[in-house]
Design a protein around this motif. Sequence first.
Motif, PDB file in Angstrom:
ATOM      1  N   ASP A 192       0.814  -1.244  -0.120  1.00  0.00           N
ATOM      2  CA  ASP A 192       0.039   0.151  -0.114  1.00  0.00           C
ATOM      3  C   ASP A 192       0.793   1.250  -0.049  1.00  0.00           C
ATOM      4  OD1 ASP A 192       0.906   0.621   2.589  1.00  0.00           O
ATOM      5  OD2 ASP A 192      -0.717  -0.469   3.671  1.00  0.00           O
ATOM      6  N   GLU A 193       0.146   2.416  -0.082  1.00  0.00           N
ATOM      7  CA  GLU A 193       1.034   3.627  -0.289  1.00  0.00           C
ATOM      8  C   GLU A 193       1.989   3.910   0.860  1.00  0.00           C
ATOM      9  OE1 GLU A 193      -1.483   6.954  -1.701  1.00  0.00           O
ATOM     10  OE2 GLU A 193      -1.586   6.078  -3.515  1.00  0.00           O
ATOM     11  N   ALA A 194       1.409   3.692   2.299  1.00  0.00           N
ATOM     12  CA  ALA A 194       2.351   3.947   3.435  1.00  0.00           C
ATOM     13  C   ALA A 194       3.485   3.092   3.383  1.00  0.00           C
ATOM     14  CB  ALA A 194       1.428   3.850   4.421  1.00  0.00           C
ATOM     15  N   THR A 195       3.084   1.831   2.873  1.00  0.00           N
ATOM     16  CA  THR A 195       4.322   0.737   3.029  1.00  0.00           C
ATOM     17  C   THR A 195       5.385   1.220   1.763  1.00  0.00           C
ATOM     18  OG1 THR A 195       2.976  -0.874   3.836  1.00  0.00           O
ATOM     19  CG2 THR A 195       4.959  -1.563   2.972  1.00  0.00           C
ATOM     20  N   GLN A 196       5.058   1.697   0.653  1.00  0.00           N
ATOM     21  CA  GLN A 196       5.722   2.225  -0.496  1.00  0.00           C
ATOM     22  C   GLN A 196       6.608   3.142   0.346  1.00  0.00           C
ATOM     23  OE1 GLN A 196       3.516   3.245  -3.461  1.00  0.00           O
ATOM     24  NE2 GLN A 196       2.603   1.098  -4.174  1.00  0.00           N
ATOM     25  N   GLU A 197       6.143   4.199   0.740  1.00  0.00           N
ATOM     26  CA  GLU A 197       7.017   5.418   1.104  1.00  0.00           C
ATOM     27  C   GLU A 197       8.132   4.626   2.210  1.00  0.00           C
ATOM     28  OE1 GLU A 197       4.579   8.600   2.714  1.00  0.00           O
ATOM     29  OE2 GLU A 197       3.090   8.618   1.073  1.00  0.00           O
ATOM     30  N   ARG A 198       7.647   3.792   3.160  1.00  0.00           N
ATOM     31  CA  ARG A 198       8.795   3.265   3.974  1.00  0.00           C
ATOM     32  C   ARG A 198       9.918   2.636   3.298  1.00  0.00           C
ATOM     33  NH1 ARG A 198       6.253  -0.501   7.992  1.00  0.00           N
ATOM     34  NH2 ARG A 198       8.529  -0.512   8.860  1.00  0.00           N
ATOM     35  N   VAL A 199       9.448   1.726   2.181  1.00  0.00           N
ATOM     36  CA  VAL A 199      10.349   1.025   1.486  1.00  0.00           C
ATOM     37  C   VAL A 199      11.373   2.150   0.689  1.00  0.00           C
ATOM     38  CG1 VAL A 199      10.576  -0.427  -0.522  1.00  0.00           C
ATOM     39  CG2 VAL A 199       8.998  -0.867   1.200  1.00  0.00           C
ATOM     40  N   LEU A 200      11.007   2.935   0.214  1.00  0.00           N
ATOM     41  CA  LEU A 200      11.347   3.828  -0.601  1.00  0.00           C
ATOM     42  C   LEU A 200      12.487   4.899   0.314  1.00  0.00           C
ATOM     43  CD1 LEU A 200       8.657   4.969  -3.035  1.00  0.00           C
ATOM     44  CD2 LEU A 200      10.963   3.785  -3.620  1.00  0.00           C
ATOM     45  N   HIS A 201      11.992   5.322   1.327  1.00  0.00           N
ATOM     46  CA  HIS A 201      12.745   5.986   2.286  1.00  0.00           C
ATOM     47  C   HIS A 201      14.165   4.999   2.781  1.00  0.00           C
ATOM     48  CE1 HIS A 201       9.865   9.139   2.412  1.00  0.00           C
ATOM     49  NE2 HIS A 201      10.820  10.017   2.800  1.00  0.00           N
ATOM     50  N   SER A 202      13.826   3.779   3.045  1.00  0.00           N
ATOM     51  CA  SER A 202      14.693   2.884   3.224  1.00  0.00           C
ATOM     52  C   SER A 202      15.766   2.590   2.405  1.00  0.00           C
ATOM     53  CB  SER A 202      14.073   1.664   3.866  1.00  0.00           C
ATOM     54  OG  SER A 202      15.074   0.608   4.233  1.00  0.00           O
ATOM     55  N   VAL A 203      15.399   2.575   1.006  1.00  0.00           N
ATOM     56  CA  VAL A 203      16.171   2.218   0.083  1.00  0.00           C
ATOM     57  C   VAL A 203      17.102   3.524  -0.103  1.00  0.00           C
ATOM     58  CG1 VAL A 203      16.191   1.885  -2.577  1.00  0.00           C
ATOM     59  CG2 VAL A 203      15.037   0.552  -0.936  1.00  0.00           C
ATOM     60  N   ARG A 204      16.490   4.674  -0.005  1.00  0.00           N
ATOM     61  CA  ARG A 204      17.329   5.855  -0.432  1.00  0.00           C
ATOM     62  C   ARG A 204      18.459   6.187   0.528  1.00  0.00           C
ATOM     63  NH1 ARG A 204      20.560   8.817  -0.041  1.00  0.00           N
ATOM     64  NH2 ARG A 204      20.832  11.035  -0.008  1.00  0.00           N
ATOM     65  N   ALA A 205      18.143   5.491   1.790  1.00  0.00           N
ATOM     66  CA  ALA A 205      19.199   5.838   2.850  1.00  0.00           C
ATOM     67  C   ALA A 205      20.458   4.716   2.454  1.00  0.00           C
ATOM     68  CB  ALA A 205      18.832   5.124   4.154  1.00  0.00           C
ATOM     69  N   ALA A 206      20.248   3.779   1.546  1.00  0.00           N
ATOM     70  CA  ALA A 206      21.342   2.838   1.028  1.00  0.00           C
ATOM     71  C   ALA A 206      21.899   3.320  -0.217  1.00  0.00           C
ATOM     72  CB  ALA A 206      20.735   1.413   0.858  1.00  0.00           C
ATOM     73  N   MET A 207      21.598   4.437  -0.575  1.00  0.00           N
ATOM     74  CA  MET A 207      21.933   5.095  -2.065  1.00  0.00           C
ATOM     75  C   MET A 207      22.882   6.187  -1.926  1.00  0.00           C
ATOM     76  SD  MET A 207      18.518   4.835  -3.817  1.00  0.00           S
ATOM     77  CE  MET A 207      18.957   5.563  -5.602  1.00  0.00           C
ATOM     78  N   ALA A 208      23.959   6.226  -2.675  1.00  0.00           N
ATOM     79  CA  ALA A 208      24.887   7.204  -2.885  1.00  0.00           C
ATOM     80  C   ALA A 208      24.176   8.497  -3.619  1.00  0.00           C
ATOM     81  CB  ALA A 208      26.087   6.738  -3.860  1.00  0.00           C
ATOM     82  N   PRO A 209      24.631   9.911  -3.257  1.00  0.00           N
ATOM     83  CA  PRO A 209      23.815  10.997  -3.340  1.00  0.00           C
ATOM     84  C   PRO A 209      23.838  11.014  -4.915  1.00  0.00           C
ATOM     85  CG  PRO A 209      25.617  11.531  -1.964  1.00  0.00           C
ATOM     86  CD  PRO A 209      25.790  10.193  -2.500  1.00  0.00           C
ATOM     87  N   GLN A 210      24.512  10.570  -5.885  1.00  0.00           N
ATOM     88  CA  GLN A 210      24.164  10.619  -7.286  1.00  0.00           C
ATOM     89  C   GLN A 210      23.573   9.427  -8.023  1.00  0.00           C
ATOM     90  OE1 GLN A 210      24.329  13.734  -8.888  1.00  0.00           O
ATOM     91  NE2 GLN A 210      24.772  14.356  -6.808  1.00  0.00           N
ATOM     92  N   ALA A 211      23.087   8.450  -7.082  1.00  0.00           N
ATOM     93  CA  ALA A 211      22.377   7.223  -7.487  1.00  0.00           C
ATOM     94  C   ALA A 211      21.345   7.347  -8.280  1.00  0.00           C
ATOM     95  CB  ALA A 211      22.514   6.435  -6.336  1.00  0.00           C
ATOM     96  N   ARG A 212      21.063   6.167  -9.184  1.00  0.00           N
ATOM     97  CA  ARG A 212      19.833   6.110  -9.684  1.00  0.00           C
ATOM     98  C   ARG A 212      19.052   4.921  -9.191  1.00  0.00           C
ATOM     99  NH1 ARG A 212      21.404  10.571 -10.572  1.00  0.00           N
ATOM    100  NH2 ARG A 212      21.134  11.537 -12.764  1.00  0.00           N
TER     101      ARG A 212
END
Length: 276
Positions: A225-245
């Motif tokens: 659901d949308e709330a879980t999507q947001e949680r997943v995406l913020h978690s993934v963002r924390a594992a990404m370098a600044p210029q990542a795709r």
Amino acid sequence: MPELAELNPLEFAALAGLVREHTGIAMHEHKRVLLQGRLLPRMRSLGLARYRDYIERVRADRTELQPFINLVTTNDTAFFRTPAVWDYLERDFLPAWLAANPGCTLRIWSAAAASGEEAYSMAMLCSEFQERHRGFRFAIQATDIDTGVLATAAEGYYEGRSAERFGASRPDLVRKYFRSEGEGIRAIPELRAVVRFGEHQLLAPWRQGAQFDLVLLRNVLIYFDEATQERVLHSVRAAMAPQARLILGEQESITRIATPFDFEQTHVYRIRQGQS
């Protein structure tokens, strides 16, 4: 053992709650028959005749949790799925990244790897690029919550529709990176060696080393659901370098929810400027 009755609404609600708790997946009423069919063989093997008994087993017995997760997750992938994504990676992303990061190692995360076709596709793409650019180095981490499909992925053996479609679309790569075995094909050791497979729950923080320059999170958000999507995406963002795709699936859009990403082009997102 007596024949099992159909999964009733209260039992389905309890099971759907367990699915959400342990995987983040939102399982709605129209999935009741699917869930029933997936659990039935496991219950028979355990000698359980009632769904409520199986629910209690999952709640009380930690050793049953992983088999339950493996049964309720969906794993659908293919080699070089969505050609536009692979064209972008080959023609745009890899050359631009190498030009901006000479001497560095490109770190890639296949974040819902399923049986490994995507991770091996990425490995082949990078290996081909490396042959043309000898200074290029890469490392691929592939994860999934389902330990059963991860074992299949690590073996690198494919047959049936997966192997047939790959052979029809990219016969040159099949010949170069796979060998015929039995009724299917197996990735050569050199290809298997460049992909590291491991278990990971997408809602959990990534704590295993350097940040990633490229994340493939394809065809998994549609199960949340949308709330879980947001949680997943913020978690993934924390594992990404600044210029990542970030690469998403063809049926996925995140423009309607609060995320740290901006749309770049179809399937491709970059980290929003100013996000730390």
